[in-house]
Scaffold this motif. Structure first.
Motif, mmCIF file in Angstrom:
data_model
loop_
_atom_site.group_PDB
_atom_site.id
_atom_site.type_symbol
_atom_site.label_atom_id
_atom_site.label_comp_id
_atom_site.label_asym_id
_atom_site.label_seq_id
_atom_site.Cartn_x
_atom_site.Cartn_y
_atom_site.Cartn_z
ATOM 1 N N ASP A 198 -4.584 66.265 108.877
ATOM 2 C CA ASP A 198 -5.284 66.955 107.336
ATOM 3 C C ASP A 198 -6.207 67.910 108.563
ATOM 4 O O ASP A 198 -6.969 68.463 108.043
ATOM 5 C CB ASP A 198 -6.259 65.739 107.378
ATOM 6 N N ASP A 199 -6.548 67.368 109.437
ATOM 7 C CA ASP A 199 -6.552 67.885 110.986
ATOM 8 C C ASP A 199 -5.601 69.034 111.440
ATOM 9 O O ASP A 199 -5.050 68.307 112.080
ATOM 10 C CB ASP A 199 -7.795 66.869 111.790
ATOM 11 N N ARG A 200 -6.701 70.440 110.596
ATOM 12 C CA ARG A 200 -5.110 71.380 111.939
ATOM 13 C C ARG A 200 -5.034 71.381 113.008
ATOM 14 O O ARG A 200 -4.057 71.602 113.753
ATOM 15 C CB ARG A 200 -5.885 72.696 111.475
ATOM 16 N N LEU A 201 -6.463 71.254 113.947
ATOM 17 C CA LEU A 201 -5.725 70.872 115.553
ATOM 18 C C LEU A 201 -4.800 69.678 115.619
ATOM 19 O O LEU A 201 -4.121 70.185 116.558
ATOM 20 C CB LEU A 201 -7.120 69.754 116.564
ATOM 21 N N GLU A 202 -5.405 68.642 114.809
ATOM 22 C CA GLU A 202 -3.815 67.635 115.323
ATOM 23 C C GLU A 202 -2.864 67.832 115.081
ATOM 24 O O GLU A 202 -1.342 67.642 115.073
ATOM 25 C CB GLU A 202 -4.286 66.488 114.207
ATOM 26 N N ASN A 203 -2.610 69.518 114.843
ATOM 27 C CA ASN A 203 -1.056 69.699 114.469
ATOM 28 C C ASN A 203 -0.530 70.976 115.177
ATOM 29 O O ASN A 203 -0.443 71.464 115.314
ATOM 30 C CB ASN A 203 -0.874 71.101 113.107
ATOM 31 N N ALA A 204 -1.353 70.946 116.393
ATOM 32 C CA ALA A 204 -0.910 72.268 117.446
ATOM 33 C C ALA A 204 -0.299 71.020 118.000
ATOM 34 O O ALA A 204 -0.142 70.289 118.105
ATOM 35 C CB ALA A 204 -2.591 71.938 117.975
#
Length: 237
Positions: free
Chosen positions: A188-194
């Motif tokens: 859900d958090d785009r930073l966790e997709n980094a």
């Protein structure tokens, strides 16, 4: 960075045990257990040995270059796309130095790739990003990138524009398995997709060098999906 681990990619071993190589190729990922085919034993004729390591001890690295061999019969274009994303365009790449019948058909079809003319005169880049994976800086990570020489206009009709160019280099993640997103789950958090690599590996494939015809198809999402399904079916009705 453990997020870069994927089947077919390379992994480096931290806290190395004496007598074991420092790196290997990822053969399987099962939860926190990763099976490596150990490389670098020094014996060129030796078969790779396998060992299982915990995820915490490994650091992944995307190879700079990969070599892909395609079986032309039955011939089906390689398709790069994501079923969860609405289609806005299709990029079709067909070699023009045709040595046999199969090269009259598209070799590579990329969903939602766009041209980028900003780099320098006489140079064009075609780029496609992953729909949600991001690099370390939080920008959408590339899934596909092609470098072209000067584009020559060929034709245009109601469904798209066709150009020709010298295909200098192609980079993409093989949808058949060599992709760092194979086991990824969108957060859900785009930073966790980094944490995914920004630059795909360069693909060595004989047909992906030299002159090529580049066609950009557009239309409604329904029309583009029908066209994409046709390519996925080997250009057969």
């Amino acid at each position: 960075m453990t997020r870069n681990l994927y089947v077919g990619g390379n992994a480096y071993i931290s806290a190395q045990e004496r007598g074991l190589p420092r790196y290997g190729r990822v053969a399987a990922i099962d939860g926190e257990d990763v099976t490596l085919e150990l490389l670098g034993t020094g014996d060129r004729d030796a078969q790779p040995e396998s060992a299982v390591f915990p995820l915490s001890r490994l650091e992944g690295k995307v190879p700079d270059t990969v070599t892909i061999t395609r079986n032309p019969v039955p011939y089906t274009p390689m398709v790069l796309g994501d079923a969860t994303v609405q289609l806005t365009s299709l990029l079709i790449i067909t070699p023009t130095d045709r040595q046999s019948w199969m090269y009259t058909l598209p070799l590579l079809v990329v969903a939602n790739a766009v041209p980028d003319f900003r780099e320098r005169a006489g140079y064009t880049a075609l780029k496609g990003v992953h729909p949600w994976a991001r690099d370390e800086d939080g920008k959408l990570a590339y899934r596909f990138r092609a470098e072209l020489g000067l584009l020559r206009f060929d034709s245009a009709d109601e469904s798209g524009v066709t150009r020709s160019a010298l295909l200098n280099e192609v980079r993409f993640y093989d949808p058949a398995g060599d992709t760092p997103w194979k086991n990824a789950v969108q957060a859900d958090d785009r930073l966790e997709n980094a944490g995914f690599p920004f630059q795909p590996p360069r693909v060595l494939m004989r047909e992906l060098t030299g002159p090529a015809q580049i066609r950009l198809e557009y239309g409604t999402p329904e029309q583009l999906q029908e066209s994409l399904d046709w390519y996925r079916n080997g250009c057969r009705n």
